[in-house]
Design an enzyme around this catalytic site. Structure first.
Site, PDB file in Angstrom:
ATOM      1  N   GLU A  30       0.883  -1.161   0.000  1.00 32.41           N
ATOM      2  CA  GLU A  30       0.000   0.000   0.000  1.00 32.41           C
ATOM      3  C   GLU A  30       0.930   1.223   0.000  1.00 32.41           C
ATOM      4  O   GLU A  30       1.795   1.327   0.870  1.00 32.41           O
ATOM      5  CB  GLU A  30      -0.854  -0.020   1.270  1.00 32.41           C
ATOM      6  N   ARG A 255       5.018 -12.874   9.811  1.00 34.83           N
ATOM      7  CA  ARG A 255       5.578 -11.526   9.710  1.00 34.83           C
ATOM      8  C   ARG A 255       6.961 -11.513  10.322  1.00 34.83           C
ATOM      9  O   ARG A 255       7.194 -12.190  11.321  1.00 34.83           O
ATOM     10  CB  ARG A 255       4.716 -10.595  10.560  1.00 34.83           C
ATOM     11  N   LYS A 265       4.741   0.947   9.045  1.00 34.12           N
ATOM     12  CA  LYS A 265       4.830   2.192   8.276  1.00 34.12           C
ATOM     13  C   LYS A 265       4.184   3.355   9.016  1.00 34.12           C
ATOM     14  O   LYS A 265       4.680   4.467   9.001  1.00 34.12           O
ATOM     15  CB  LYS A 265       4.133   2.018   6.922  1.00 34.12           C
TER      16      LYS A 265
HETATM   17  P1  ATP Z   1       2.747  -1.909   7.767  1.00 33.41           P
HETATM   18  O1  ATP Z   1       1.882  -2.327   8.916  1.00 33.41           O
HETATM   19  O2  ATP Z   1       4.177  -1.744   8.114  1.00 33.41           O
HETATM   20  O3  ATP Z   1       2.181  -0.748   7.022  1.00 33.41           O
HETATM   21  P2  ATP Z   1       1.517  -3.584   5.898  1.00 33.41           P
HETATM   22  O4  ATP Z   1       1.375  -5.055   6.022  1.00 33.41           O
HETATM   23  O5  ATP Z   1       0.319  -2.752   6.095  1.00 33.41           O
HETATM   24  O6  ATP Z   1       2.719  -3.151   6.782  1.00 33.41           O
HETATM   25  P3  ATP Z   1       1.604  -3.471   3.071  1.00 33.41           P
HETATM   26  O7  ATP Z   1       2.086  -2.346   2.247  1.00 33.41           O
HETATM   27  O8  ATP Z   1       0.170  -3.758   3.075  1.00 33.41           O
HETATM   28  O9  ATP Z   1       2.142  -3.196   4.519  1.00 33.41           O
HETATM   29  O10 ATP Z   1       2.435  -4.787   2.789  1.00 33.41           O
HETATM   30  C1  ATP Z   1       2.828  -5.303   1.538  1.00 33.41           C
HETATM   31  C2  ATP Z   1       3.221  -6.741   1.757  1.00 33.41           C
HETATM   32  O11 ATP Z   1       4.302  -6.832   2.674  1.00 33.41           O
HETATM   33  C3  ATP Z   1       2.075  -7.529   2.340  1.00 33.41           C
HETATM   34  O12 ATP Z   1       1.956  -8.744   1.633  1.00 33.41           O
HETATM   35  C4  ATP Z   1       2.476  -7.747   3.773  1.00 33.41           C
HETATM   36  O13 ATP Z   1       1.937  -8.919   4.273  1.00 33.41           O
HETATM   37  C5  ATP Z   1       4.005  -7.768   3.686  1.00 33.41           C
HETATM   38  N1  ATP Z   1       4.608  -7.353   4.952  1.00 33.41           N
HETATM   39  C6  ATP Z   1       4.406  -6.194   5.622  1.00 33.41           C
HETATM   40  N2  ATP Z   1       5.074  -6.182   6.788  1.00 33.41           N
HETATM   41  C7  ATP Z   1       5.744  -7.364   6.856  1.00 33.41           C
HETATM   42  C8  ATP Z   1       6.626  -7.965   7.812  1.00 33.41           C
HETATM   43  N3  ATP Z   1       6.941  -7.339   8.953  1.00 33.41           N
HETATM   44  N4  ATP Z   1       7.118  -9.189   7.554  1.00 33.41           N
HETATM   45  C9  ATP Z   1       6.803  -9.825   6.412  1.00 33.41           C
HETATM   46  N5  ATP Z   1       5.990  -9.322   5.471  1.00 33.41           N
HETATM   47  C10 ATP Z   1       5.458  -8.107   5.678  1.00 33.41           C
HETATM   48 MG    MG Z   2      -1.135  -1.701   5.571  1.00 35.02          MG
END
Ligand code: ATP
Ligand code: MG
Length: 544
Positions: A30, A255, A265
């Site tokens: 995102e 994760r 983020k």
């Molecule tokens: P954040 O909470 O940091 O914003 P998010 O999961 O909302 O992380 P996205 O941009 O939606 O971030 O994530 C893109 C991809 O990265 C998704 O498939 C998510 O599952 C993966 N991802 C995000 N954080 C992690 C992590 N800590 N370990 C492994 N994969 C991750």
């Molecule tokens: Mg997110």
């Protein structure tokens, strides 16, 4: 590469011809912030699986939420994925599917599988029930298809305010899985979107949009993190309700969490907005942009991700393990430079005034192929403050009055006396050198226990060195607080070659650690100001 449960599933699907199309994965960030080291794990898994099975991997911006997204993030994400060493087989925007997603929603309405609900968000959440209690049906649940269709079109046309109505999937208010209790699939948001502008005022919810994005792109394996496991039944429901042939398969992995590391983020953005760091690419940040500026290599990050593997249970990895992989990768990659911290002046009293010589110095002890450089030596030198003590404790083998040590690559020097300034601080350490002990001359007359490094004072260049502590402290109970002492900046004296470092070039500062010439703050001019970031220290604290 050892196989893992994701690859086992993929191999099974290839063997059974489940998809009748080539393997396709996607990395779907995102664009609401910069990618962090947790995303690096997901990137390695998504792109890695596609590579291994000769398939495709898409980079897709999951940009269905209009308010939080920004083009700055979009550009940064592309740089970061490329830096990690991956190239996408197609760049997609979920927002390109808004029309298609909308049509699918109308189809659900026509099939009696979705309805417009007039309840407020609070009412909907209050009637969802609990883990032990079923939810209560909305008074609008049994609306007729035609009415639903007309209302949904009015929602799209902007007739209603934010929150006035939503579209819900009609599934099962008593499902043991709360995600299936008629989830909201469309909401009204009168907000400009970074790509579609004002064209839409209804936006699809993640759980509805994501399976469609995957299916539209012919993705076969939708790899995501464990928190989506409970959403998988809804993922499958959406595609089944739309009779999607051979729908993609969602597989969840753990994760990545790291000690002393904030991995979200949203919170990282707060640090940037609050000015607690210098930006998203501050070398203390766990963002890809931050670790890149910090001097980490993509090879090290990939090796680390491979080593931690794709566990099915969430766990927190010791940050020292990541540092270990960085250090191992840098060992054979960097030349060494002599840089003096807390400089103390040494005067070689029996070395001729005005004379100097160039002594050869190996660039990397473990890699003879990296060659040698010539380093000036003359009557006045700088040494590390730690390498001289007036009254040493037992087993101190460095310089102290009366002791002889090897000045690496040059001669044996004996400390004869100490000159102090008016405040009683050491101003100069006087030594004599023994010309017979010249390095490389085969001198075997005496052994010394200590070897120290030095730079020639006449040609030394001051450099700025930025050393880092962890940005976060781990507190008991799992929370994290900001470490107020995560940056210290000092001026060091370096051998002339250090002033020629190219922005982004990495070195081992002999006996100190690995450092990179900061790509932003270092001058590109030869001999211009050099700012070095500490990458990692020399010693590993990882108990692997
Ligand atoms: P954040 O909470 O940091 O914003 P998010 O999961 O909302 O992380 P996205 O941009 O939606 O971030 O994530 C893109 C991809 O990265 C998704 O498939 C998510 O599952 C993966 N991802 C995000 N954080 C992690 C992590 N800590 N370990 C492994 N994969 C991750
Ligand atoms: Mg997110």
């Amino acid at each position: 590469m050892p196989s893992n449960f994701i690859e086992d599933f993929i191999e099974e699907d290839i063997a059974t011809e489940r998809f009748a199309r080539p393997i396709c994965t996607r990395f779907p960030p995102e664009p609401n912030g910069y990618l962090h080291i947790g995303h690096a794990k997901a990137i390695c898994i998504d792109f890695g699986a596609a590579r291994k099975y000769g398939g495709r991997c898409h980079l897709r911006y999951d940009d269905t939420n209009p308010v939080k997204e920004d083009v700055e993030y979009v550009d940064a994400i592309e740089d970061d994925v490329r830096w990690l060493g991956f190239e996408w087989d197609g760049l997609y925007y979920a927002s390109d599917y808004f029309e298609k997603m909308y049509e699918c929603a109308e189809r659900l309405i026509e099939k009696g599988l979705a309805y417009v609900d007039d309840q407020s968000a609070e009412e909907i959440s209050a009637t969802r029930g609990t883990l032990t209690q079923p939810g209560t049906a909305s008074p609008w649940r049994e609306r007729g298809k035609d009415e639903n269709l007309a209302l949904f079109r009015e929602m799209r046309d902007g007739k209603y305010a934010d929150g006035e109505k939503v579209l819900r999937a009609k599934i099962d208010m008593a499902s043991p899985n709360i995600n299936l209790r008629d989830p909201v699939i469309y909401r009204i948001a009168h907000a400009a979107h970074h790509r579609t502008g004002e064209a839409w005022c209804v936006y699809p919810m993640y759980d509805y949009a994501h399976p469609l994005e995957d299916a539209i792109e012919d993705v076969t394996h939708s790899l995501c993190t464990l928190e989506f496991e409970d959403h998988r039944p809804l993922y499958d429901w959406v595609l089944e309700a739309l009779d999607w042939p051979r729908p993609p398969r969602q597989i969840e992995f753990a994760r990545l969490g790291l000690t002393r590391t904030l991995m979200s983020k949203r919170y990282l953005k707060q640090l940037v907005d609050d000015g607690a760091v210098e930006g998203w690419d501050d070398p203390r940040m766990p963002t890809i942009a931050g670790i890149r500026r910090r001097g980490y290599t993509p090879e090290a990050v990939r090796a680390f991700c491979e080593e931690i593997g794709v566990a099915k249970a969430n766990s927190t990895v010791d940050i020292a393990m990541l540092e270990h992989f960085v250090r191992e990768d840098l060992k054979a990659r960097c030349d060494s430079r002599n840089v003096i911290f807390d400089p103390v002046k040494v005067v070689v009293t029996n070395y001729p005034e005005g004379a100097s010589e160039l002594v050869p110095m190996e660039n990397n002890r473990d890699c003879p192929e990296r060659g040698e450089r010539l380093v000036p030596f003359s009557r006045e030198l700088w040494i590390d403050g730690e390498d001289f003590l007036e009254s040493p404790p037992p087993k101190y083998f460095r310089l102290f009055p009366g002791n002889e040590v090897r000045f690496k690559g040059a001669y044996f020097l004996t400390c004869t006396d100490v000159v102090k300034d008016a405040n009683g601080r050491v101003a100069e350490v006087h030594c004599t050198y023994d010309p017979l002990t010249k390095s490389g001359s085969g001198f075997e007359g005496r052994k010394v226990k200590g070897t120290i490094h030095w730079v020639d004072a006449a040609t030394a260049v001051p450099v700025t060195v930025r050393e880092y502590g962890y940005l976060m402290n781990d507190e008991e109970g799992g929370s994290q607080t900001l470490n107020p002492d995560s940056l210290s900046v000092r001026t060091c004296m370096a051998e002339p070659a250090a002033a020629e470092a190219l922005p982004g070039e990495r070195f081992q500062f002999f006996r100190h650690g690995y450092y990179v010439a900061d790509a932003k703050l270092s001058s590109a001019e030869p001999g211009g100001a050099r700012v070095f970031n500490q990458i990692v220290g020399l010693k590993s604290s990882w108990k692997g």
